[in-house]
Design an enzyme around this catalytic site. Structure first.
Site, mmCIF file in Angstrom:
data_model
loop_
_atom_site.group_PDB
_atom_site.id
_atom_site.type_symbol
_atom_site.label_atom_id
_atom_site.label_comp_id
_atom_site.label_asym_id
_atom_site.label_seq_id
_atom_site.Cartn_x
_atom_site.Cartn_y
_atom_site.Cartn_z
ATOM 1 N N ALA A 75 0.829 -1.212 0.000
ATOM 2 C CA ALA A 75 0.000 0.000 0.000
ATOM 3 C C ALA A 75 0.864 1.263 0.000
ATOM 4 O O ALA A 75 0.480 2.277 -0.571
ATOM 5 C CB ALA A 75 -0.941 0.007 1.193
ATOM 6 N N THR A 76 2.020 1.208 0.644
ATOM 7 C CA THR A 76 2.890 2.383 0.662
ATOM 8 C C THR A 76 3.303 2.757 -0.761
ATOM 9 O O THR A 76 3.225 3.918 -1.160
ATOM 10 C CB THR A 76 4.141 2.122 1.532
ATOM 11 O OG1 THR A 76 3.715 1.999 2.894
ATOM 12 C CG2 THR A 76 5.145 3.256 1.430
ATOM 13 N N ASN A 155 -5.908 3.434 10.386
ATOM 14 C CA ASN A 155 -5.148 2.306 10.939
ATOM 15 C C ASN A 155 -5.004 2.355 12.454
ATOM 16 O O ASN A 155 -4.731 1.347 13.080
ATOM 17 C CB ASN A 155 -3.756 2.246 10.286
ATOM 18 C CG ASN A 155 -3.025 3.565 10.354
ATOM 19 O OD1 ASN A 155 -3.565 4.616 10.003
ATOM 20 N ND2 ASN A 155 -1.802 3.538 10.820
ATOM 21 N N GLN A 183 -6.595 -0.699 5.192
ATOM 22 C CA GLN A 183 -7.235 -1.264 6.387
ATOM 23 C C GLN A 183 -8.671 -1.703 6.133
ATOM 24 O O GLN A 183 -9.265 -2.360 6.984
ATOM 25 C CB GLN A 183 -7.241 -0.219 7.514
ATOM 26 C CG GLN A 183 -5.867 0.165 8.027
ATOM 27 C CD GLN A 183 -5.232 -0.888 8.911
ATOM 28 O OE1 GLN A 183 -5.902 -1.805 9.390
ATOM 29 N NE2 GLN A 183 -3.940 -0.777 9.139
ATOM 30 N N HIS A 205 -1.158 -7.883 3.185
ATOM 31 C CA HIS A 205 -0.832 -8.400 4.524
ATOM 32 C C HIS A 205 -1.786 -7.943 5.625
ATOM 33 O O HIS A 205 -1.705 -8.427 6.740
ATOM 34 C CB HIS A 205 0.619 -8.076 4.894
ATOM 35 C CG HIS A 205 0.854 -6.662 5.338
ATOM 36 N ND1 HIS A 205 0.964 -6.321 6.666
ATOM 37 C CD2 HIS A 205 0.986 -5.513 4.640
ATOM 38 C CE1 HIS A 205 1.175 -5.008 6.749
ATOM 39 N NE2 HIS A 205 1.193 -4.500 5.538
ATOM 40 N N THR A 243 9.486 -7.491 -12.711
ATOM 41 C CA THR A 243 8.929 -8.835 -12.879
ATOM 42 C C THR A 243 7.874 -9.098 -11.818
ATOM 43 O O THR A 243 8.099 -8.829 -10.633
ATOM 44 C CB THR A 243 10.054 -9.881 -12.771
ATOM 45 O OG1 THR A 243 10.974 -9.661 -13.836
ATOM 46 C CG2 THR A 243 9.493 -11.297 -12.855
ATOM 47 N N CYS A 328 4.072 2.072 13.321
ATOM 48 C CA CYS A 328 5.080 2.902 12.661
ATOM 49 C C CYS A 328 5.531 4.013 13.594
ATOM 50 O O CYS A 328 6.697 4.359 13.641
ATOM 51 C CB CYS A 328 4.521 3.528 11.388
ATOM 52 S SG CYS A 328 4.000 2.308 10.209
#
Lengths: 389, 122
Positions: A75-76, A155, A183, A205, A243, A328
């Site tokens: 997502a970042t 989040n 989220q 994730h 790739t 974070c």
């Protein structure tokens, strides 16, 4: 019961065994190890099929067209591609961007970067429950505004923004809308058509897929245009070279497929568990809820205890894997920027506990966690000179 | 952060928590250290000293991180039954060593000693 109990699903989730099983089939000689771009042989063709199947699963969860899904590393990266990509493409049209002060750092830091490169960014403050006041957004829109970026579910506090209302406004004003849905995807319904979203970021994730894979939804009609941020081979319609990681993508696809199937029942279950936790904690008295109980994604709870130090509480709750702000922010040890934006004092922000439940959280886990939290809060209050119980 | 067994023991089972009912010397120390991540720890230490200058009772209260609570607990243990003079000999290194405080938590030891000195002054 395995200790410590994992209650930090908003930080990340374990990979679902059904997802891991699919991923394992895409690694070795006997499986789908081929390069999805090597269409000259069946190894590449089979890998390509699996990647496209996964793309379909992601598109289906959000009611998008498969051609609108661009794979990224998470997502970042998707946030960066959306925000910087739009800024670079549309800078002739205007250089103003609007976002919320409670966004994820991936959005805020991308905006800060653009500010250093001649763009102007308006950071809207949310209301004290974390929700965006649409009138404030409408008032902030200008003729040179090219992008609005508002996250779907926060989040740290789990608050759900009314994206459909935001999308109606941005569409009327001809401004692109980017939504960080890391989220929310798989937890609450998303329909990019009714929401009028132009760009949307996802991570695998957070919803029982692997780390290191995500996607950006890029609307085709009306088309949202972007400048690529990573060059080298022109993969993903030229928007994201590199790739394709077949096993990661297949994992994300399976995670999104399962989420779609199980979302309705799982939301109910998590809501019930969250309510048990909330009621049990509030019964202690002198607890502050951060966020909004109604406009909250299932499984999130963020509370502050005024008379007990947050760091001491986390240490006392060593049988529970929890977070005190966002993970974070914990790495950089400052009071949470989200809680500060809601009007929390430094002390209340420092004393916040974020509990996030998920697919493998049981009633037994929640009962145990509640017992621990109650016991330790009462114990630490007894020690605290601030508590006048 | 990984803490020592001694520190965790004092944190989970702190000694001498509370207030002394009798009138005794009392000290209240609040620290508002700049550069702290929150608006400061707060600790209280109460001593009861007999006619011979011996500390016959000691109690503490603490708002702060785990090491702050553990350091106060250890301090009360060290000074209990000692003369005021002996108590004043305790330095921060004893507290640091006793709990194997990590460097980022050395200030907890200074805060505890500050409370002790305030209490002794009264």
């Amino acid at each position: 019961m395995k200790l410590p109990i994992y209650l930090d699903y908003a930080a990340t989730t374990p990979v679902d065994p059904r997802v891991a099983e699919q991923m394992q089939q895409c690694l070795m000689l006997a499986g789908n190890f081929g390069n999805p771009a090597s269409l000259t042989h069946c190894y590449g063709q089979k890998a390509h099929e699996r990647v496209e199947q996964a793309r379909e699963y992601v598109a289906e969860l959000i009611n998008a067209d498969v051609r609108e899904i661009i794979w990224t590393s998470g997502a970042t990266e998707a946030d960066n591609l959306a925000i910087k990509g739009v800024a670079e493409f549309y800078q002739h049209k205007g250089k103003h961007i609007i976002t919320l002060s409670t966004e994820h750092k991936a959005v805020l830091d991308a905006c800060t970067y653009l500010q250093q490169h001649g763009f102007e960014v308006t950071y809207l403050q949310p209301e004290s429950n974390g929700l965006l006041d649409l009138d404030k957004l409408a008032a902030a829109l200008r003729d040179d505004t090219i992008l609005v970026s508002v996250m779907h579910v926060n989040n740290e506090i789990g608050v759900i923004q009314d994206i459909q209302a935001v999308g109606k406004l941005t569409r009327e004003r001809g401004v692109l809308l980017h939504v960080d849905a890391a989220q929310s995807a798989g937890k609450i319904p998303i329909d990019v058509q009714t929401m009028n979203v132009d760009l949307m970021s996802f991570a695998a994730h957070k919803i029982y897929g692997p780390k290191g894979i995500g996607a950006l939804y890029v609307r085709r009609k009306p088309r949202a245009r972007l400048h690529a941020q990573i060059h080298g081979g022109g993969h993903e319609q030229g928007l994201r070279s590199g790739t394709l990681a077949t096993h990661q993508i297949v994992g994300m696809g399976e995670a999104f497929r399962l989420a779609k199937l199980e979302m309705a029942a799982e939301s109910q279950r998590l809501l019930q568990l969250r309510d048990d936790l909330y009621n049990g904690i509030m019964a202690l008295g002198d607890v502050q809820l951060n966020g909004d109980l109604e406009a909250c994604a299932p499984g999130y709870l963020n509370v502050s205890f005024p008379y007990v130090d947050g760091e001491a509480l986390l240490l006392a709750l060593s049988d529970l894997a929890l977070s005190s702000g966002s993970a974070c922010t914990t790495a950089s040890i400052e009071p949470s920027h989200v809680l500060k934006a809601l009007g929390c004092s430094d002390r209340m922000a420092h004393n916040a506990l974020r509990i996030s439940l998920g697919r493998f959280t049981t009633q037994e886990n929640v009962d145990y966690a509640l017992g621990q939290i109650r016991e330790q809060i009462l114990r630490l209050r007894e020690i605290s000179p601030l508590w006048q119980g | 952060m990984q803490y020592s067994t001694q520190l965790l023991d004092h944190f989970h089972y702190p000694r001498n928590v509370g207030y002394i009912d009798n009138k005794g010397a009392q000290a209240l120390v609040s620290s508002g250290n700049a550069g702290e991540t929150h608006s400061g720890d707060s600790v209280q230490l109460q001593l009861q000293v007999d006619a011979h200058g011996v500390i016959i009772d000691v109690k503490f209260k603490a708002y702060g991180c785990g090491p702050t609570i553990a350091t106060m607990s250890l301090l009360t243990e060290l000074i209990s039954g000692k003369s005021v003079e002996q108590a004043q000999q305790i330095d921060s290194q004893q507290l640091i060593d006793g709990l194997q405080l990590p460097a980022v938590k050395y200030h907890c030891a200074s805060l505890a000693l500050q409370a002790l000195h305030e209490a002794v002054k009264q």
